[in-house]
Write a protein that holds these residues in place. Structure first.
Motif, PDB file in Angstrom:
ATOM      1  N   LEU A   1      86.290  47.223 -13.626  1.00 17.81           N
ATOM      2  CA  LEU A   1      85.499  48.446 -13.565  1.00 17.81           C
ATOM      3  C   LEU A   1      85.110  48.771 -12.129  1.00 17.81           C
ATOM      4  O   LEU A   1      85.242  49.913 -11.683  1.00 17.81           O
ATOM      5  N   LEU A   2      84.647  47.776 -11.387  1.00 20.61           N
ATOM      6  CA  LEU A   2      84.272  47.980  -9.987  1.00 20.61           C
ATOM      7  C   LEU A   2      85.482  48.392  -9.158  1.00 20.61           C
ATOM      8  O   LEU A   2      85.400  49.308  -8.339  1.00 20.61           O
ATOM      9  N   LEU A   3      86.614  47.749  -9.400  1.00 24.55           N
ATOM     10  CA  LEU A   3      87.844  48.082  -8.680  1.00 24.55           C
ATOM     11  C   LEU A   3      88.247  49.531  -8.961  1.00 24.55           C
ATOM     12  O   LEU A   3      88.587  50.275  -8.042  1.00 24.55           O
ATOM     13  N   TYR A   4      88.174  49.940 -10.210  1.00 27.63           N
ATOM     14  CA  TYR A   4      88.518  51.309 -10.600  1.00 27.63           C
ATOM     15  C   TYR A   4      87.613  52.331  -9.908  1.00 27.63           C
ATOM     16  O   TYR A   4      88.091  53.323  -9.355  1.00 27.63           O
TER      17      TYR A   4
ATOM     18  N   GLU B   1      74.139  53.616  -6.794  1.00 26.84           N
ATOM     19  CA  GLU B   1      74.610  54.051  -8.111  1.00 26.84           C
ATOM     20  C   GLU B   1      75.694  53.130  -8.654  1.00 26.84           C
ATOM     21  O   GLU B   1      75.727  52.854  -9.857  1.00 26.84           O
ATOM     22  N   ILE B   2      76.568  52.629  -7.778  1.00 31.62           N
ATOM     23  CA  ILE B   2      77.581  51.663  -8.216  1.00 31.62           C
ATOM     24  C   ILE B   2      76.885  50.430  -8.777  1.00 31.62           C
ATOM     25  O   ILE B   2      77.240  49.927  -9.843  1.00 31.62           O
ATOM     26  N   ARG B   3      75.874  49.943  -8.054  1.00 33.92           N
ATOM     27  CA  ARG B   3      75.140  48.759  -8.520  1.00 33.92           C
ATOM     28  C   ARG B   3      74.425  49.031  -9.847  1.00 33.92           C
ATOM     29  O   ARG B   3      74.393  48.173 -10.732  1.00 33.92           O
ATOM     30  N   THR B   4      73.867  50.222  -9.993  1.00 32.01           N
ATOM     31  CA  THR B   4      73.170  50.586 -11.223  1.00 32.01           C
ATOM     32  C   THR B   4      74.123  50.592 -12.411  1.00 32.01           C
ATOM     33  O   THR B   4      73.807  50.050 -13.479  1.00 32.01           O
TER      34      THR B   4
ATOM     35  N   ARG C   1      76.518  43.618 -22.063  1.00 33.11           N
ATOM     36  CA  ARG C   1      77.350  42.470 -22.417  1.00 33.11           C
ATOM     37  C   ARG C   1      76.560  41.165 -22.412  1.00 33.11           C
ATOM     38  O   ARG C   1      77.110  40.112 -22.684  1.00 33.11           O
ATOM     39  N   GLY C   2      75.310  41.233 -22.041  1.00 32.44           N
ATOM     40  CA  GLY C   2      74.483  40.031 -21.983  1.00 32.44           C
ATOM     41  C   GLY C   2      74.764  39.185 -20.750  1.00 32.44           C
ATOM     42  O   GLY C   2      74.570  37.977 -20.772  1.00 32.44           O
ATOM     43  N   GLU C   3      75.218  39.811 -19.690  1.00 29.97           N
ATOM     44  CA  GLU C   3      75.547  39.109 -18.452  1.00 29.97           C
ATOM     45  C   GLU C   3      74.628  39.586 -17.330  1.00 29.97           C
ATOM     46  O   GLU C   3      73.903  40.566 -17.477  1.00 29.97           O
ATOM     47  N   ARG C   4      74.688  38.872 -16.212  1.00 29.64           N
ATOM     48  CA  ARG C   4      73.965  39.281 -15.010  1.00 29.64           C
ATOM     49  C   ARG C   4      74.987  39.408 -13.894  1.00 29.64           C
ATOM     50  O   ARG C   4      75.822  38.525 -13.709  1.00 29.64           O
ATOM     51  N   VAL C   5      74.929  40.503 -13.168  1.00 27.85           N
ATOM     52  CA  VAL C   5      75.912  40.746 -12.106  1.00 27.85           C
ATOM     53  C   VAL C   5      75.227  41.414 -10.922  1.00 27.85           C
ATOM     54  O   VAL C   5      74.259  42.166 -11.093  1.00 27.85           O
ATOM     55  N   SER C   6      75.728  41.125  -9.732  1.00 31.20           N
ATOM     56  CA  SER C   6      75.287  41.832  -8.542  1.00 31.20           C
ATOM     57  C   SER C   6      76.512  42.207  -7.732  1.00 31.20           C
ATOM     58  O   SER C   6      77.539  41.522  -7.772  1.00 31.20           O
ATOM     59  N   VAL C   7      76.420  43.316  -7.002  1.00 32.62           N
ATOM     60  CA  VAL C   7      77.537  43.816  -6.216  1.00 32.62           C
ATOM     61  C   VAL C   7      77.162  43.752  -4.740  1.00 32.62           C
ATOM     62  O   VAL C   7      76.099  44.231  -4.334  1.00 32.62           O
ATOM     63  N   GLU C   8      78.050  43.151  -3.957  1.00 28.25           N
ATOM     64  CA  GLU C   8      77.863  43.092  -2.504  1.00 28.25           C
ATOM     65  C   GLU C   8      79.041  43.806  -1.859  1.00 28.25           C
ATOM     66  O   GLU C   8      80.195  43.545  -2.190  1.00 28.25           O
TER      67      GLU C   8
END
Length: 75
Positions: free
Chosen positions: A4-7, A53-56, A65-72
């Motif tokens: 999703l991030l790549l897209y 907004e990408i991070r949001t 999905r019940g996960e935790r993610v962060s974007v750098e």
């Protein structure tokens, strides 16, 4: 999540072939986004609005999905 991030990133930049996402697993998954130096401003946006907004979006999808993610965003 990585796809999703790549897209999203590939559709924002002028050089989509240079976009890479590295996934670092852990308690909170870290996604490192790398783009061409020319495209850095397009991914960050004015005052960091696009990056925010990408991070949001990524956090919202991860939460469903019940996960935790962060974007750098990495140089």
């Amino acid at each position: 999540m990585k796809e999703l991030l790549l897209y999203m990133a590939q559709n924002l930049v002028d050089h989509p072939e240079q976009v890479t996402v590295t996934e670092i697993p852990g308690e909170e998954t870290v996604l490192e986004l790398r783009v061409a130096s020319d495209d850095m401003g397009k991914v960050i946006g004015r005052q960091g609005r696009i990056a925010k907004e990408i991070r949001t979006i990524m956090k919202a999808v991860a939460q469903r999905r019940g996960e935790r993610v962060s974007v750098e965003i990495v140089d």
